[in-house]
Scaffold this motif. Structure first.
Motif, PDB file in Angstrom:
ATOM      1  N   ILE A  45      40.173  29.957  12.869  1.00 24.48           N
ATOM      2  CA  ILE A  45      40.599  30.906  13.904  1.00 24.48           C
ATOM      3  C   ILE A  45      41.839  31.659  13.432  1.00 24.48           C
ATOM      4  O   ILE A  45      41.923  32.881  13.532  1.00 24.48           O
ATOM      5  N   GLU A  46      42.805  30.923  12.908  1.00 23.62           N
ATOM      6  CA  GLU A  46      44.064  31.534  12.483  1.00 23.62           C
ATOM      7  C   GLU A  46      43.873  32.525  11.332  1.00 23.62           C
ATOM      8  O   GLU A  46      44.596  33.514  11.233  1.00 23.62           O
ATOM      9  N   LYS A  47      42.893  32.277  10.476  1.00 29.05           N
ATOM     10  CA  LYS A  47      42.675  33.121   9.300  1.00 29.05           C
ATOM     11  C   LYS A  47      41.577  34.165   9.479  1.00 29.05           C
ATOM     12  O   LYS A  47      41.366  34.993   8.592  1.00 29.05           O
ATOM     13  N   CYS A  48      40.892  34.143  10.602  1.00 28.18           N
ATOM     14  CA  CYS A  48      39.783  35.068  10.817  1.00 28.18           C
ATOM     15  C   CYS A  48      40.287  36.512  10.781  1.00 28.18           C
ATOM     16  O   CYS A  48      41.237  36.875  11.478  1.00 28.18           O
ATOM     17  N   SER A  49      39.641  37.319   9.978  1.00 31.34           N
ATOM     18  CA  SER A  49      40.106  38.701   9.834  1.00 31.34           C
ATOM     19  C   SER A  49      39.730  39.533  11.067  1.00 31.34           C
ATOM     20  O   SER A  49      38.687  39.321  11.679  1.00 31.34           O
ATOM     21  N   PRO A  50      40.588  40.470  11.405  1.00 35.17           N
ATOM     22  CA  PRO A  50      40.273  41.363  12.530  1.00 35.17           C
ATOM     23  C   PRO A  50      38.936  42.072  12.342  1.00 35.17           C
ATOM     24  O   PRO A  50      38.202  42.272  13.311  1.00 35.17           O
ATOM     25  N   LYS A  51      38.605  42.415  11.127  1.00 38.15           N
ATOM     26  CA  LYS A  51      37.341  43.110  10.859  1.00 38.15           C
ATOM     27  C   LYS A  51      36.145  42.247  11.270  1.00 38.15           C
ATOM     28  O   LYS A  51      35.193  42.744  11.861  1.00 38.15           O
ATOM     29  N   VAL A  52      36.202  40.957  10.989  1.00 39.67           N
ATOM     30  CA  VAL A  52      35.108  40.053  11.368  1.00 39.67           C
ATOM     31  C   VAL A  52      34.989  39.980  12.889  1.00 39.67           C
ATOM     32  O   VAL A  52      33.880  40.034  13.436  1.00 39.67           O
ATOM     33  N   ILE A  53      36.109  39.875  13.575  1.00 40.60           N
ATOM     34  CA  ILE A  53      36.077  39.824  15.041  1.00 40.60           C
ATOM     35  C   ILE A  53      35.486  41.114  15.612  1.00 40.60           C
ATOM     36  O   ILE A  53      34.663  41.079  16.527  1.00 40.60           O
ATOM     37  N   GLU A  54      35.879  42.235  15.049  1.00 41.70           N
ATOM     38  CA  GLU A  54      35.344  43.524  15.499  1.00 41.70           C
ATOM     39  C   GLU A  54      33.846  43.631  15.234  1.00 41.70           C
ATOM     40  O   GLU A  54      33.088  44.146  16.069  1.00 41.70           O
ATOM     41  N   GLU A  55      33.400  43.135  14.079  1.00 41.21           N
ATOM     42  CA  GLU A  55      31.968  43.172  13.764  1.00 41.21           C
ATOM     43  C   GLU A  55      31.167  42.299  14.721  1.00 41.21           C
ATOM     44  O   GLU A  55      30.081  42.692  15.172  1.00 41.21           O
ATOM     45  N   ILE A  56      31.696  41.134  15.025  1.00 37.96           N
ATOM     46  CA  ILE A  56      31.011  40.248  15.980  1.00 37.96           C
ATOM     47  C   ILE A  56      30.904  40.932  17.336  1.00 37.96           C
ATOM     48  O   ILE A  56      29.838  40.945  17.960  1.00 37.96           O
ATOM     49  N   ALA A  57      31.998  41.517  17.787  1.00 38.09           N
ATOM     50  CA  ALA A  57      31.989  42.205  19.087  1.00 38.09           C
ATOM     51  C   ALA A  57      31.004  43.363  19.088  1.00 38.09           C
ATOM     52  O   ALA A  57      30.352  43.631  20.104  1.00 38.09           O
ATOM     53  N   GLY A  58      30.865  44.028  17.961  1.00 36.11           N
ATOM     54  CA  GLY A  58      29.934  45.149  17.864  1.00 36.11           C
ATOM     55  C   GLY A  58      28.482  44.742  18.009  1.00 36.11           C
ATOM     56  O   GLY A  58      27.623  45.572  18.296  1.00 36.11           O
ATOM     57  N   ASN A  59      28.202  43.453  17.841  1.00 40.55           N
ATOM     58  CA  ASN A  59      26.834  42.947  17.992  1.00 40.55           C
ATOM     59  C   ASN A  59      26.530  42.427  19.393  1.00 40.55           C
ATOM     60  O   ASN A  59      25.422  41.964  19.652  1.00 40.55           O
ATOM     61  N   ILE A  60      27.495  42.485  20.280  1.00 42.64           N
ATOM     62  CA  ILE A  60      27.278  42.017  21.655  1.00 42.64           C
ATOM     63  C   ILE A  60      26.467  43.067  22.405  1.00 42.64           C
ATOM     64  O   ILE A  60      26.820  44.253  22.388  1.00 42.64           O
ATOM     65  N   PRO A  61      25.400  42.644  23.061  1.00 41.80           N
ATOM     66  CA  PRO A  61      24.606  43.613  23.828  1.00 41.80           C
ATOM     67  C   PRO A  61      25.459  44.286  24.910  1.00 41.80           C
ATOM     68  O   PRO A  61      26.192  43.604  25.632  1.00 41.80           O
ATOM     69  N   PRO A  62      25.381  45.606  25.021  1.00 44.43           N
ATOM     70  CA  PRO A  62      26.195  46.335  26.008  1.00 44.43           C
ATOM     71  C   PRO A  62      26.018  45.829  27.448  1.00 44.43           C
ATOM     72  O   PRO A  62      26.951  45.900  28.241  1.00 44.43           O
TER      73      PRO A  62
END
Length: 118
Positions: A45-62
């Protein structure tokens, strides 16, 4: 799996209270002996890159966030900022009057003391 209360239910906020959002029976924490009990996930969690979090969020169904892209972006921004707070929040829970981690500091070879709060 019901995640209805994830992110403080529909509020999408993060109240930083030591006892908020935790399981009410301490026996589930009986085997926690120290920081190593939270690995590898705490470190990830502490090392997770912002880009990975953004990519995951981008896959959430609207439909899951009511097509409110601005609200999702705000949530992602908050999650990225909170990566650094998780350890402090665990420590606040550990140090709370509830005393949830009764085995904290014990050697892994020793049986954990079981204190049940029901």
């Amino acid at each position: 799996m019901d995640q209805g209360y994830c992110f403080n239910a529909g509020e999408w906020t993060f109240p930083d209270l030591a006892l908020h959002g935790l399981y009410y029976r301490n026996y589930v924490y009986a085997q926690v002996r120290g920081w190593e009990s939270f690995e590898p996930w705490l470190g990830r969690i502490e090392k997770c890159s912002p880009k990975v979090i953004e990519e995951i969020a981008g896959n959430i169904p609207p439909e899951w966030y009511g097509h409110d892209w601005d609200a999702l972006k705000a949530l992602v921004k908050a999650l990225i900022a909170r990566r650094e707070k998780v350890r402090d929040l665990v420590a606040a829970f550990r140090d709370s009057s509830r005393n949830p981690f009764t085995a904290w500091g014990q050697d892994a070879g020793q049986p954990a003391a079981h204190v049940y709060v029901m």
